[in-house]
Write a protein that holds these residues in place. Structure first.
Motif, PDB file in Angstrom:
ATOM      1  N   GLY A 115     -41.829  77.771  31.143  1.00  0.00           N
ATOM      2  CA  GLY A 115     -41.777  76.843  32.262  1.00  0.00           C
ATOM      3  C   GLY A 115     -41.813  75.385  31.872  1.00  0.00           C
ATOM      4  O   GLY A 115     -41.891  74.506  32.739  1.00  0.00           O
ATOM      5  N   SER A 116     -41.733  75.096  30.578  1.00  0.00           N
ATOM      6  CA  SER A 116     -41.804  73.701  30.132  1.00  0.00           C
ATOM      7  C   SER A 116     -40.464  72.984  30.244  1.00  0.00           C
ATOM      8  O   SER A 116     -40.407  71.760  30.130  1.00  0.00           O
ATOM      9  N   GLY A 117     -39.377  73.733  30.453  1.00  0.00           N
ATOM     10  CA  GLY A 117     -38.075  73.103  30.626  1.00  0.00           C
ATOM     11  C   GLY A 117     -37.166  73.177  29.415  1.00  0.00           C
ATOM     12  O   GLY A 117     -36.196  72.423  29.329  1.00  0.00           O
ATOM     13  N   LYS A 118     -37.437  74.104  28.486  1.00  0.00           N
ATOM     14  CA  LYS A 118     -36.584  74.215  27.297  1.00  0.00           C
ATOM     15  C   LYS A 118     -35.151  74.577  27.671  1.00  0.00           C
ATOM     16  O   LYS A 118     -34.196  73.940  27.209  1.00  0.00           O
ATOM     17  N   SER A 119     -35.010  75.610  28.493  1.00  0.00           N
ATOM     18  CA  SER A 119     -33.666  76.051  28.885  1.00  0.00           C
ATOM     19  C   SER A 119     -32.938  74.953  29.655  1.00  0.00           C
ATOM     20  O   SER A 119     -31.733  74.742  29.475  1.00  0.00           O
TER      21      SER A 119
ATOM     22  N   THR B  12     -46.209  67.133  34.760  1.00  0.00           N
ATOM     23  CA  THR B  12     -46.927  67.510  35.980  1.00  0.00           C
ATOM     24  C   THR B  12     -48.267  68.178  35.684  1.00  0.00           C
ATOM     25  O   THR B  12     -49.091  68.333  36.591  1.00  0.00           O
ATOM     26  N   ASP B  13     -48.484  68.599  34.436  1.00  0.00           N
ATOM     27  CA  ASP B  13     -49.783  69.167  34.075  1.00  0.00           C
ATOM     28  C   ASP B  13     -50.838  68.070  34.102  1.00  0.00           C
ATOM     29  O   ASP B  13     -50.661  67.012  33.478  1.00  0.00           O
TER      30      ASP B  13
ATOM     31  N   ALA C  16     -41.582  65.710  24.046  1.00  0.00           N
ATOM     32  CA  ALA C  16     -40.781  65.251  25.177  1.00  0.00           C
ATOM     33  C   ALA C  16     -41.407  65.777  26.459  1.00  0.00           C
ATOM     34  O   ALA C  16     -41.564  66.991  26.630  1.00  0.00           O
ATOM     35  N   THR C  17     -41.788  64.882  27.336  1.00  0.00           N
ATOM     36  CA  THR C  17     -42.368  65.285  28.613  1.00  0.00           C
ATOM     37  C   THR C  17     -41.248  65.612  29.598  1.00  0.00           C
ATOM     38  O   THR C  17     -40.205  64.960  29.617  1.00  0.00           O
ATOM     39  N   THR C  18     -41.474  66.635  30.413  1.00  0.00           N
ATOM     40  CA  THR C  18     -40.456  67.108  31.352  1.00  0.00           C
ATOM     41  C   THR C  18     -40.989  67.074  32.784  1.00  0.00           C
ATOM     42  O   THR C  18     -42.125  66.687  33.024  1.00  0.00           O
ATOM     43  N   MET C  19     -40.158  67.493  33.721  1.00  0.00           N
ATOM     44  CA  MET C  19     -40.500  67.606  35.147  1.00  0.00           C
ATOM     45  C   MET C  19     -40.672  66.251  35.839  1.00  0.00           C
ATOM     46  O   MET C  19     -41.290  66.172  36.902  1.00  0.00           O
ATOM     47  N   TRP C  20     -40.124  65.196  35.274  1.00  0.00           N
ATOM     48  CA  TRP C  20     -40.223  63.884  35.908  1.00  0.00           C
ATOM     49  C   TRP C  20     -39.486  63.854  37.247  1.00  0.00           C
ATOM     50  O   TRP C  20     -39.845  63.075  38.141  1.00  0.00           O
ATOM     51  N   ASP C  21     -38.471  64.693  37.394  1.00  0.00           N
ATOM     52  CA  ASP C  21     -37.700  64.704  38.641  1.00  0.00           C
ATOM     53  C   ASP C  21     -38.471  65.355  39.786  1.00  0.00           C
ATOM     54  O   ASP C  21     -38.017  65.325  40.936  1.00  0.00           O
TER      55      ASP C  21
ATOM     56  N   LYS D 198     -39.176  60.958  27.343  1.00  0.00           N
ATOM     57  CA  LYS D 198     -39.165  61.428  28.727  1.00  0.00           C
ATOM     58  C   LYS D 198     -37.822  62.094  29.011  1.00  0.00           C
ATOM     59  O   LYS D 198     -36.774  61.458  28.888  1.00  0.00           O
ATOM     60  N   PHE D 199     -37.861  63.368  29.384  1.00  0.00           N
ATOM     61  CA  PHE D 199     -36.643  64.069  29.778  1.00  0.00           C
ATOM     62  C   PHE D 199     -36.576  64.063  31.297  1.00  0.00           C
ATOM     63  O   PHE D 199     -37.413  64.646  31.978  1.00  0.00           O
ATOM     64  N   MET D 200     -35.551  63.388  31.838  1.00  0.00           N
ATOM     65  CA  MET D 200     -35.431  63.187  33.280  1.00  0.00           C
ATOM     66  C   MET D 200     -34.591  64.260  33.969  1.00  0.00           C
ATOM     67  O   MET D 200     -34.123  64.058  35.087  1.00  0.00           O
ATOM     68  N   ASN D 201     -34.360  65.364  33.280  1.00  0.00           N
ATOM     69  CA  ASN D 201     -33.616  66.489  33.843  1.00  0.00           C
ATOM     70  C   ASN D 201     -32.168  66.117  34.159  1.00  0.00           C
ATOM     71  O   ASN D 201     -31.582  66.599  35.129  1.00  0.00           O
ATOM     72  N   THR D 202     -31.588  65.262  33.335  1.00  0.00           N
ATOM     73  CA  THR D 202     -30.187  64.883  33.483  1.00  0.00           C
ATOM     74  C   THR D 202     -29.487  65.005  32.134  1.00  0.00           C
ATOM     75  O   THR D 202     -30.137  65.012  31.079  1.00  0.00           O
ATOM     76  N   HIS D 203     -28.174  65.084  32.197  1.00  0.00           N
ATOM     77  CA  HIS D 203     -27.391  65.142  30.962  1.00  0.00           C
ATOM     78  C   HIS D 203     -27.588  63.868  30.147  1.00  0.00           C
ATOM     79  O   HIS D 203     -27.764  63.918  28.919  1.00  0.00           O
ATOM     80  N   GLU D 204     -27.577  62.731  30.836  1.00  0.00           N
ATOM     81  CA  GLU D 204     -27.725  61.453  30.139  1.00  0.00           C
ATOM     82  C   GLU D 204     -29.062  61.369  29.411  1.00  0.00           C
ATOM     83  O   GLU D 204     -29.142  60.872  28.282  1.00  0.00           O
TER      84      GLU D 204
END
Length: 331
Positions: free
Chosen positions: A10-14, A109-110, A141-146, A181-187
């Protein structure tokens, strides 16, 4: 260049890999050698030059990026030793002897850094050797910023980002550590990859070796031998407790009268026994306890006493180790 990407479920690797593959010009595809990796999904990034967001004079022509998507160290059914074995198997299949960087994903979000994540990060520090004179690079890299939909949530996340950075990298050289920071975008995914390339190529000697755990001498000199052994001890101890609890519950009269409950507990008990047997085998095959773990000898003796087949395997394993030592001394 080879990147080991890790993170809990659930960390956003995929999602990170999917977003990175959003641009067809990057030509990401599953590696054909994936079937040899036993648990590692391998992706190849090639044909990229002047990736969007990179400096105008930055090119990566002729380079390939291998992304190894691995199970996390916090997986309840896979020991830390198994994860390293998986990486070793991939490296052997690809005739590779080094990893350039570990990318660890952690949801912003944790609220706090959990015990399992803290343990994982400490293990990654040992593997890369970033807290010593050994070369190695580690990025979180932190995820779930979106998923931060209010200004208040965003401000709280920014504070956690700073706290996480200060807590994880406390006392470590800044040249070997990084946060993103991974913003859940391709860019955003491409930007992280760009920063990794620039960072790694700026530290040409900053690579680390995954020690081959089948080589006794390298294991005994590896700084992570103790933590790996402790992980196995914890898994065996927890497995034994779970097994005893399930056996007790299954033997209760009310359980015997409830067919569905009896079936469910029976399935859980069989699964627990399989995991326990696997971790016990790994503990025995690990060899003699590291320094400071002498008290665990009684547990090893207990396991060997109750599992004759393991006792034979232990004798064979020790015999092979002795032959290897004699062979190396002759050389």
């Amino acid at each position: 260049m080879i990147i080991l990407i890790m993170g809990p479920t659930g960390s956003g690797k995929s999602r990170f890999i999917e977003m990175l593959a959003g641009d067809e010009s990057l030509n990401i595809s599953k590696d054909q050698l994936q079937s040899y990796t036993h648990g590692i999904n391998t992706y190849v990034l090639e044909g990229f030059e002047a990736l969007p967001g990179a400096a105008d004079d930055t090119t990566y022509e002729g380079n390939k990026l291998y992304i190894l998507d691995t199970p996390g160290f916090s997986d309840s059914e896979i020991s830390e030793l198994e994860v390293i074995e998986m990486v070793n198997n991939w490296m052997k299949a690809h005739k590779c002897t080094l990893i350039h960087l570990i990318l660890f994903l952690s949801p912003i979000t944790d609220i706090r850094l959990s015990g399992s994540k803290r343990k994982t990060i400490e293990m990654l520090k040992l593997l890369t050797g970033i807290d010593s004179s050994q070369p190695g690079l580690l990025m979180v890299a932190t995820t779930m910023w979106d998923r931060l939909w209010t200004e208040r949530a965003q401000l709280a996340a920014e504070e956690r980002f700073v706290q996480l950075r200060d807590e994880v990298w406390a006392g470590l050289p800044s040249a070997k550590t990084s946060m993103a920071k991974f913003m859940n975008t391709h860019e955003s995914a491409v930007e992280i990859v760009n920063s990794i390339f620039l960072w790694v190529y700026g530290h040409a000697s900053s690579i680390f070796f995954i020690y081959d755990i089948e080589e006794m001498e390298s294991v005994k000199t590896a700084r992570f031998r103790g933590p790996l052994y402790q992980d196995l001890l914890d898994r065996v101890s927890n497995g034994q407790q779970q097994k005893q609890a399930l056996e007790y519950d299954l033997a209760q009269p009310e359980t015997q009268r409830n067919k569905e409950l009896k079936t469910e507990l029976g399935q859980r008990l069989r699964h627990t026994r399989r995991l326990l047997a696997k971790f016990e085998t790994q503990l025995i095959e690990f060899g003699d306890p590291p320094a400071g773990f002498e008290d665990s000898a009684s547990l090893r003796d207990y396991i060997l006493k109750n599992r004759p087949a393991l006792r034979i395997r232990d004798w064979v394993h020790r015999g092979k180790q002795s032959l290897n030592i004699m062979s190396k001394r002759k050389k």
